[in-house]
Scaffold this motif. Structure first.
Motif, PDB file in Angstrom:
ATOM      1  N   UNK A  33      45.383  29.053  34.285  1.00 19.18           N
ATOM      2  CA  UNK A  33      44.880  30.323  33.763  1.00 19.18           C
ATOM      3  C   UNK A  33      44.619  31.338  34.860  1.00 19.18           C
ATOM      4  N   UNK A  34      44.532  30.902  36.086  1.00 17.95           N
ATOM      5  CA  UNK A  34      44.273  31.886  37.134  1.00 17.95           C
ATOM      6  C   UNK A  34      45.575  32.374  37.775  1.00 17.95           C
ATOM      7  N   UNK A  35      46.722  31.916  37.258  1.00 17.49           N
ATOM      8  CA  UNK A  35      47.979  32.448  37.789  1.00 17.49           C
ATOM      9  C   UNK A  35      48.060  33.938  37.464  1.00 17.49           C
ATOM     10  N   UNK A  36      48.267  34.743  38.476  1.00 12.51           N
ATOM     11  CA  UNK A  36      48.286  36.184  38.280  1.00 12.51           C
ATOM     12  C   UNK A  36      47.050  36.857  38.853  1.00 12.51           C
ATOM     13  N   UNK A  44      43.159  41.964  45.737  1.00 11.39           N
ATOM     14  CA  UNK A  44      43.335  43.286  46.335  1.00 11.39           C
ATOM     15  C   UNK A  44      42.017  44.066  46.353  1.00 11.39           C
ATOM     16  N   UNK A  45      41.166  43.819  45.374  1.00 16.55           N
ATOM     17  CA  UNK A  45      39.921  44.577  45.289  1.00 16.55           C
ATOM     18  C   UNK A  45      38.888  44.133  46.312  1.00 16.55           C
ATOM     19  N   UNK A  65      40.974  41.121  37.330  1.00 19.62           N
ATOM     20  CA  UNK A  65      41.954  40.106  37.733  1.00 19.62           C
ATOM     21  C   UNK A  65      42.452  40.302  39.157  1.00 19.62           C
ATOM     22  N   UNK A  66      42.289  41.497  39.673  1.00 19.80           N
ATOM     23  CA  UNK A  66      42.809  41.740  41.011  1.00 19.80           C
ATOM     24  C   UNK A  66      41.671  41.878  42.028  1.00 19.80           C
ATOM     25  N   UNK A  67      40.569  41.249  41.700  1.00 21.25           N
ATOM     26  CA  UNK A  67      39.540  41.087  42.713  1.00 21.25           C
ATOM     27  C   UNK A  67      38.476  42.163  42.780  1.00 21.25           C
ATOM     28  N   UNK A  68      38.352  42.977  41.741  1.00 23.75           N
ATOM     29  CA  UNK A  68      37.291  43.980  41.741  1.00 23.75           C
ATOM     30  C   UNK A  68      36.113  43.467  40.928  1.00 23.75           C
ATOM     31  N   UNK A  69      34.949  43.980  41.278  1.00 23.98           N
ATOM     32  CA  UNK A  69      33.747  43.677  40.506  1.00 23.98           C
ATOM     33  C   UNK A  69      33.570  44.830  39.524  1.00 23.98           C
ATOM     34  N   UNK A  74      49.347  43.195  39.697  1.00 24.88           N
ATOM     35  CA  UNK A  74      48.887  43.967  40.844  1.00 24.88           C
ATOM     36  C   UNK A  74      49.248  45.450  40.694  1.00 24.88           C
ATOM     37  N   UNK A  75      50.504  45.678  40.341  1.00 25.34           N
ATOM     38  CA  UNK A  75      50.978  47.050  40.209  1.00 25.34           C
ATOM     39  C   UNK A  75      50.305  47.747  39.029  1.00 25.34           C
ATOM     40  N   UNK A  76      50.181  47.033  37.922  1.00 27.49           N
ATOM     41  CA  UNK A  76      49.539  47.620  36.740  1.00 27.49           C
ATOM     42  C   UNK A  76      48.104  48.005  37.057  1.00 27.49           C
ATOM     43  N   UNK A  77      47.425  47.174  37.836  1.00 24.97           N
ATOM     44  CA  UNK A  77      46.046  47.476  38.208  1.00 24.97           C
ATOM     45  C   UNK A  77      46.001  48.685  39.136  1.00 24.97           C
ATOM     46  N   UNK A  78      46.892  48.702  40.114  1.00 22.03           N
ATOM     47  CA  UNK A  78      46.879  49.791  41.096  1.00 22.03           C
ATOM     48  C   UNK A  78      47.172  51.128  40.428  1.00 22.03           C
TER      49      UNK A  78
END
Length: 569
Positions: A103-106, A110-111, A149-153, A484-488
């Motif tokens: 489940x953590x794949x992806x 980055x955050x 998902x990309x490391x932001x709080x 990653x791209x969708x988040x950015x």
RNA sequence: GCGCCCGUAGCUCAGCUGGAUAGAGCGCAUGCCUCCGGAGCAUGAGGUCACAGGUUCGAAUCCUGUCGGGCGCACCA
């Protein structure tokens, strides 16, 4: 793995060739003829090395030794591209990564654990949520999930404009319906609200207080109705959002900015900063100093603040609460407020691009190519609840997310109500359910797959060498960078796009193995080694589709229970 | 008039921040298919990336202008 190995090998070779700071961009070509990975370094370096790109590429191809990295061939192509072909074992090794991560794949980092606030919906509590709010709810919720998902709080916030003129209009509208309820002649005021829900509120209010305020238009009466109406509408909005699977960490009340002095402090700070002046009895802020088209009134000549002022105070508060990155999701019809709020903040020393905005276009519902409005509740517009009760939350969320925010959404009910795979939501969900059903057919659970094995049998992933398989595996490997791209870019539609493509690749792979025609291509083929390797692939597909759908707040069902086709013909 | 966003296949839209022959779904045309899970599968036709200039090895993508559409330009929010 292969990618990083190639990158570092290229970088050290380029240093030997006289490039001080080599930047190697590796991409995955869409055309399989162009290999599994490709780079354009030879072209970008042509100028500084003063040599033809193809010649540079040839030299790199000759000097590079990458057999250990799983590279089976290096080719020079086109104007100077370097194309790398990978062994099927190297291509398939990502499947073990996927199975291992589950489940953590992806997920990414980055955050770096930094805090970010996403503010969205923020509807006035003056009526039920409409489709525009729905789009905003879906967008904000998924952007928040992407950042998470990309490391932001991530902090999800809803700003309630419960203090302005619109609320007064609501109170007067309820007042009118309340008087009517008791046989008094009254009219909904200019700028008031006419939806059926206003009468419902008046009725509920009457049930609670009886005739107490009949014929009474005092401030006290209006105040009682305002408080009651806002409470009822807030509760309804909360229900509508909760049922739409959208939740917030905090509800911030505009009125609190007046209570806690935030507005006053902001006025004083702006005065101290020297950008405030008075004209025609009003208090102005020199926002043109910071690129706004004209200066803005903060306090009207009648002494009441404009909307602008608490908005600035609110955003100063966001900054002071420690959110140095904020994304506001708003309808693009409000885009005019962006430069002025930012100007107000810059006057107080906050950075230029603060906060960020995602502005989205409107939503239009069509059937048979014509616009439809089916609202009973709000009168003039279709509510969010009416939409998702008709098509289901999964479909509603997906359709509101599948276009980039800049584009209008045409919500096609003919497609939305279709339960076949023409409907993109079902296409993806079917693909997921299909993977699960393969395991059911094999008499095992998806969880029975581990890295390198399935059902207790070792898997040789290099057997996955069919075109359909390589194509599918390649796509699965692109999931993390897609997230990653969708988040950015704050662009959930990229995930929708990805899921449709991946589901399509999975379906092609699956259908190629039709037992009636090509039993040797079926997942559950007779050859136990092939079968084991394919079960690992099946599991990886299931994981990726599940993770993508979950990210969008959409169910990833193990079985599709088709609703009965019982609508009258 | 000024500002922001948008013009890509018949329709609805992608196009990874400048890369190779511009992609997908629907629709259309052929040919398969009662099949490990459903109206499915395979193949194909279909484009002056609104238009005109510019930047460079290379542009749907960046810059300028024109045309067309949406939204905004309150002492409303």
């Amino acid at each position: 793995m292969a990618l990083e190995a190639i990158r570092s090998a290229l970088e050290s070779l380029l240093r030997e060739m006289g490039v001080a700071e080599p930047v190697v961009g590796l991409e995955r070509p869409r055309d399989p003829d162009h290999g599994d990975l490709a780079t354009n370094v030879a072209m970008t370096l042509a100028k500084s090395l003063k040599r033809p790109p193809r010649q540079i590429a040839e030299e790199i191809a000759n000097r590079l030794d990458l057999a250990a990295a799983g590279v089976s061939a290096v080719e020079v192509a086109g104007p100077g591209f370097l194309n790398f072909r990978l062994t099927s074992g190297a291509v398939a090794s990502v499947l073990d990564d996927i199975v291992r991560a589950g489940e953590s794949y992806g997920r990414g980092d980055a955050g770096g654990g930094e805090r970010v606030m996403v503010e969205f919906v923020s509807a006035n509590p003056t009526g039920p949520l409409h489709l525009g709010h729905g789009r905003q709810a879906a967008l904000g919720d998924v952007i928040a999930s992407l950042l998470d998902r990309t490391g932001w709080k991530v902090h999800r916030e809803y700003y309630y404009n419960d203090a302005g003129a619109q609320i007064e209009n609501l109170a007067r509208s309820v007042w009118a319906r309340y008087q009517e309820r008791f046989g008094r002649a009254a009219e909904v005021p200019e700028g008031g609200y006419h939806g059926a829900y206003v009468s419902d509120i008046a009725e509920a209010f009457a049930a609670e207080v009886g005739e107490r305020w009949v014929g009474d238009d005092s401030a006290e009466a209006l105040d009682a109705m305002r408080v009651f109406a806002v409470k009822v509408i807030r509760e309804e909005q909360d229900r509508d959002l909760a049922d739409f699977r959208v939740r917030f960490d905090e509800y911030y009340l505009e009125s609190s900015l007046y209570v806690d002095g935030g507005v006053e402090r902001t006025v004083q700070a702006l005065r101290d900063a020297g950008f405030v002046y008075e004209r025609d009895g009003a208090v102005w802020l020199r926002t043109t100093e910071f690129g706004d088209q004209k200066d803005r009134v903060m306090i009207r000549s009648n002494g009441a603040p404009t909307y602008f002022l608490p908005d600035v105070a609110y955003h100063v508060g966001k900054w002071n609460r420690g959110y140095h990155r904020v994304i506001n999701v708003q309808g693009s019809d409000h885009h005019g407020t962006v430069p002025r709020v930012r100007a107000g903040l810059q006057a107080l020393g906050l950075p230029e691009g603060y906060p960020e905005y995602v502005l989205h276009q409107m939503v239009r519902v069509e059937r048979d190519g014509r616009e439809v409005k089916f609202s009973k509740r709000a009168g003039s517009y279709t509510t969010l609840r009416e939409l998702y009760e008709l098509v289901g939350v999964d479909v509603a969320r997906y359709f509101l997310l599948m276009r980039k925010p800049d584009a209008h959404v045409v919500f096609d009910l003919d497609v939305a109500l279709d339960q076949s795979e023409k409907n993109p939501v079902y296409k993806v969900q079917y693909a997921h359910a299909r993977m699960c059903s393969i395991f059911a057919k094999a008499g095992m659970d998806p969880e029975d797959v581990s890295p390198g094995s399935a059902g207790g049998r070792d898997a040789d992933l290099s057997l996955l060498s069919h075109d359909h398989e390589r194509e599918l595996i390649k796509r699965l490997g692109e999931f993390p960078e897609t997230v990653e791209r969708a988040a950015a870019q704050a662009a959930p539609h990229l995930v929708c796009d990805y899921l449709e493509q991946t589901a399509g690749a999975a379906n092609s792979w699956y259908h190629a193995g039709n037992p009636a025609r090509n039993p040797e291509l079926a997942v559950l083929t007779d050859d136990p080694d092939l079968r084991t390797a394919r079960l690992v692939l099946t599991r990886a597909v299931q994981i990726v589709l599940n993770n993508g759908l979950t990210l969008l707040g959409i169910e990833a069902p193990r079985r599709m229970d088709r609703a009965e086709a019982d609508e009258p013909a």
